[in-house]
Enzyme design. Structure first.
Site, PDB file in Angstrom:
ATOM      1  N   GLY A  19       0.825  -1.214   0.000  1.00 34.51           N
ATOM      2  CA  GLY A  19       0.000   0.000   0.000  1.00 34.51           C
ATOM      3  C   GLY A  19       0.853   1.256   0.000  1.00 34.51           C
ATOM      4  O   GLY A  19       0.611   2.191  -0.769  1.00 34.51           O
ATOM      5  N   ASP A  72      -5.382   1.342   3.728  1.00 36.48           N
ATOM      6  CA  ASP A  72      -4.452   1.737   2.668  1.00 36.48           C
ATOM      7  C   ASP A  72      -4.916   3.009   1.954  1.00 36.48           C
ATOM      8  O   ASP A  72      -4.098   3.766   1.446  1.00 36.48           O
ATOM      9  CB  ASP A  72      -4.278   0.614   1.640  1.00 36.48           C
ATOM     10  CG  ASP A  72      -3.184  -0.365   2.060  1.00 36.48           C
ATOM     11  OD1 ASP A  72      -2.201   0.084   2.682  1.00 36.48           O
ATOM     12  OD2 ASP A  72      -3.322  -1.566   1.776  1.00 36.48           O
ATOM     13  N   CYS A 383     -14.591  12.009  18.065  1.00 34.30           N
ATOM     14  CA  CYS A 383     -15.825  11.248  17.882  1.00 34.30           C
ATOM     15  C   CYS A 383     -16.299  10.642  19.211  1.00 34.30           C
ATOM     16  O   CYS A 383     -16.840  11.361  20.035  1.00 34.30           O
ATOM     17  CB  CYS A 383     -15.645  10.198  16.788  1.00 34.30           C
ATOM     18  SG  CYS A 383     -17.217   9.756  16.060  1.00 34.30           S
ATOM     19  N   MET A 386     -15.278  12.740  21.945  1.00 29.51           N
ATOM     20  CA  MET A 386     -16.098  13.915  22.257  1.00 29.51           C
ATOM     21  C   MET A 386     -17.299  13.500  23.094  1.00 29.51           C
ATOM     22  O   MET A 386     -17.646  14.151  24.085  1.00 29.51           O
ATOM     23  CB  MET A 386     -16.607  14.602  20.978  1.00 29.51           C
ATOM     24  CG  MET A 386     -17.408  15.849  21.320  1.00 29.51           C
ATOM     25  SD  MET A 386     -18.508  16.468  20.020  1.00 29.51           S
ATOM     26  CE  MET A 386     -20.081  15.842  20.579  1.00 29.51           C
ATOM     27  N   HIS A 509     -13.968  13.274  12.508  1.00 28.48           N
ATOM     28  CA  HIS A 509     -12.633  12.665  12.584  1.00 28.48           C
ATOM     29  C   HIS A 509     -11.620  13.528  11.831  1.00 28.48           C
ATOM     30  O   HIS A 509     -11.357  13.285  10.648  1.00 28.48           O
ATOM     31  CB  HIS A 509     -12.661  11.272  11.953  1.00 28.48           C
ATOM     32  CG  HIS A 509     -13.407  10.257  12.748  1.00 28.48           C
ATOM     33  ND1 HIS A 509     -12.822   9.502  13.737  1.00 28.48           N
ATOM     34  CD2 HIS A 509     -14.709   9.890  12.714  1.00 28.48           C
ATOM     35  CE1 HIS A 509     -13.726   8.701  14.273  1.00 28.48           C
ATOM     36  NE2 HIS A 509     -14.882   8.912  13.668  1.00 28.48           N
ATOM     37  N   GLU A 511      -8.541  13.469  11.915  1.00 29.93           N
ATOM     38  CA  GLU A 511      -7.314  12.722  11.567  1.00 29.93           C
ATOM     39  C   GLU A 511      -7.280  12.289  10.103  1.00 29.93           C
ATOM     40  O   GLU A 511      -6.212  12.101   9.532  1.00 29.93           O
ATOM     41  CB  GLU A 511      -7.134  11.506  12.488  1.00 29.93           C
ATOM     42  CG  GLU A 511      -8.158  10.380  12.353  1.00 29.93           C
ATOM     43  CD  GLU A 511      -9.397  10.536  13.234  1.00 29.93           C
ATOM     44  OE1 GLU A 511      -9.720  11.682  13.608  1.00 29.93           O
ATOM     45  OE2 GLU A 511     -10.045   9.515  13.525  1.00 29.93           O
TER      46      GLU A 511
END
Ligand code: GLN
Length: 548
Positions: A19, A72, A383, A386, A509, A511
């Site tokens: 990947g 990936d 998420c 929180m 999210h 990230e």
């Protein structure tokens, strides 16, 4: 120009970094002025990884359009700095579901439905969809698993057929293998690679390039040997030694000349010289000794770091940008519940509670949130993180340990986190959450607004539960700020505490949108608070939007 396809297969063993190799190659081609996209073909029968345990599969990576995909796809997006869509991850489950529903509709009336051509045609249709939906000129396709696996056969057969469908000059097969090191002989071995190539040939695919991964340097005689036995150009036998830092891989491949060999084989010329100087700076910065900060990441799958892949990468990106090394302390929430592992929280510079599902380990996470709030340690919740920050604060203001999310206690007298109304009647588990990109309006004067440097953002979501608006006023009076809301003001997207150095959490999210050269502003803001808490000065990073 006709769409060009580069197919990545894996040989010998899994987990050799196929990947990352595909992602890094994509980056090098993008740097040369081509529009690229990457697709992952996953041979398992699940429709998507959304219903799988992280123990099985690591993190579920969510795209803008709400597709729940293989991790990936996270590598592809981060390395190439692109945004992919739903067709970029296909599974055996999706392919069969489509073919079977067509059969039931009567689309193949009279025919016998078979792996060849019906399943392989559906796979090929989905491969060609990538260029159609993304506008990519070069599509990189990675096949999950290893050549020889029973379940990946239809995918490999489809790839074999692609060469005659779209033309030899428009396809390239890259086989990524592993050279084991035999300690007693002090040697790297090429035999498994030879067998794997023979296996690939037996199904009609001759690799144009072999990327030979190993933990040891590969000398020229080994390259010669692989070229000879596997009938591949010597130049196209590419040794790739395990890199200490994943982000070195594009540089390693660049320095070996991989992209130029690929372009030549595809009959293309670079449209512009590749400029990897910014990327090289990130790698150089990573190599410099830096002050360390510690972040406790409290979750229930922490034994498997891949379950939090994007969070770990986003912390790394922000750390590099600020010139600090982030030392993640992996804290098992179920242990905290048993009174164990608390020493990991002692003296920690920051605490992060990431996303999650199900009640196991929840009380441990809530205790970690409490620890962060009462010890004034910078805290970042994602998420579920929180939702638990809201639960913990509720327990504090209502002075009741019964405050909860209805995900964990259906009959709580204080359902501060509850099912979203449109989730009430859903019974199917797969693909039914609030998924993908949604806008959020930031409230002026908040930490969130300051971090982003803008008042409207779009972020990726994956949740069923949300803040229960019945409690908004009481929370506000007690010092919680709702710094990000959906444009209609109904959904709470970001919360923060006024009376704390940094206690902020998001329903989305962040990230997923962090990039090595462009860390996510909230991760940067969190790490700035963490370094300040640790008594360090950092170079100021400019506020900026996450990846466009
Ligand atoms: N379990 C929570 C929900 O469904 C949080 C989900 C998450 O953290 N991704 O709302």
């Amino acid at each position: 120009m006709p769409v060009k396809y580069i197919f990545f297969t894996g040989g010998v063993v899994s987990s050799v970094g196929k990947g990352v190799t595909a992602a890094a190659t994509g980056r090098l081609l993008k740097e040369r002025g081509f529009k690229v996209a990457v697709q992952k073909l996953d041979p398992y029968i699940n429709v998507d990884p959304g219903t799988m345990s992280p123990y099985q599969h690591g993190e579920v990576f969510v795209l803008d359009d709400g597709a729940e995909t293989d991790l990936d796809l996270g590598h592809y997006e981060r390395f190439i700095d692109i945004r992919l869509n739903r067709v970029c991850n296909i599974t055996t489950g999706q392919v069969y579901a489509e073919v079977i529903s067509k059969e039931r509709r009567g689309d193949y009336l009279g025919g016998t439905i078979q792996v060849i051509p019906h399943i392989t045609n559906e796979i090929k249709r989905r491969i060609t969809m990538v260029a159609k939906t993304t506008g990519a000129e070069i599509v990189l396709v990675e096949v999950g698993g290893t050549v020889g696996d029973i379940e990946s056969r239809p995918f490999l057969e489809a790839l074999r057929q692609m060469r005659s469908d779209v033309g030899r000059e428009n396809t390239l097969y890259v086989h990524v293998t592993w050279l084991p090191y035999i300690k007693a002989a002090g040697e790297l071995k090429t035999k498994p690679t030879q067998h794997s190539v023979a296996e690939l040939r037996s199904i009609g695919i001759s690799p144009d390039m072999i990327i030979a991964r190993s933990d040891q340097p590969v000398d020229n005689s080994l390259r010669d040997k692989i070229a000879l036995f596997c009938d591949v150009d010597r130049r196209a036998v590419v040794p790739m030694v395990t890199a200490e830092n994943l982000y070195e891989v594009p540089i390693l491949l660049e320095d070996i000349g991989v992209a130029d060999i690929i372009l030549e084989k595809l009959g293309l010329e670079a449209r512009q010289p590749a400029d990897l100087s910014a990327w090289r700076r990130v790698i150089e910065a990573a190599k410099q000794p830096k002050p360390k900060i510690s972040i406790a990441l409290v979750g229930k799958y922490v034994e498997l770091h891949d379950a939090y892949m994007s969070v770990r990468e986003a912390l790394k990106h922000a750390g590099l940008n600020l010139g600090v090394d982030v030392d993640i302390r992996w804290v098992l929430s179920t242990e905290l519940e048993r009174g164990k592992g608390w020493e990991l929280l002692e003296g920690v510079d920051g605490i992060l509670v990431p996303g999650g599902f199900g009640s196991r380990g929840i009380e441990g996470k809530i205790q970690a949130v409490r620890y962060a709030r009462t010890h004034k340690i910078p805290f970042f919740g994602l998420c579920l993180g929180m939702q638990l920050m809201v639960v913990e604060f509720g327990r504090h203001i209502f002075n009741s340990e019964q405050v909860n999310s209805t995900e964990f206690d259906r009959s709580t007298p204080y359902p501060v986190i509850d099912l979203m109304p449109d989730q009430q009647h859903i019974t199917d588990m797969g693909g039914t959450m609030r998924l993908g990109l949604y806008p959020c309006i930031l409230q002026p004067g908040t930490i969130a607004a300051q971090a982003y440097g803008t008042d409207r953002i779009d972020e990726r979501h994956r949740h069923r539960f949300e803040f229960n608006n019945v409690y908004r006023e009481q929370y506000e009076q007690a010092g919680m700020r709702f710094s990000g809301l959906s444009p209609d003001g109904k959904l709470v997207e970001i919360v923060e505490l006024a009376d704390h150095p940094f206690m902020l959490a998001t329903q989305f999210h962040p990230e997923f949108l962090s990039r090595p050269e462009r860390p996510h502003p909230l991760f940067t803001a969190f790490l700035k608070a963490v370094t300040a808490h640790a008594g360090m000065e950092t170079q100021a990073a400019a506020p900026g939007e996450p990846a466009a």
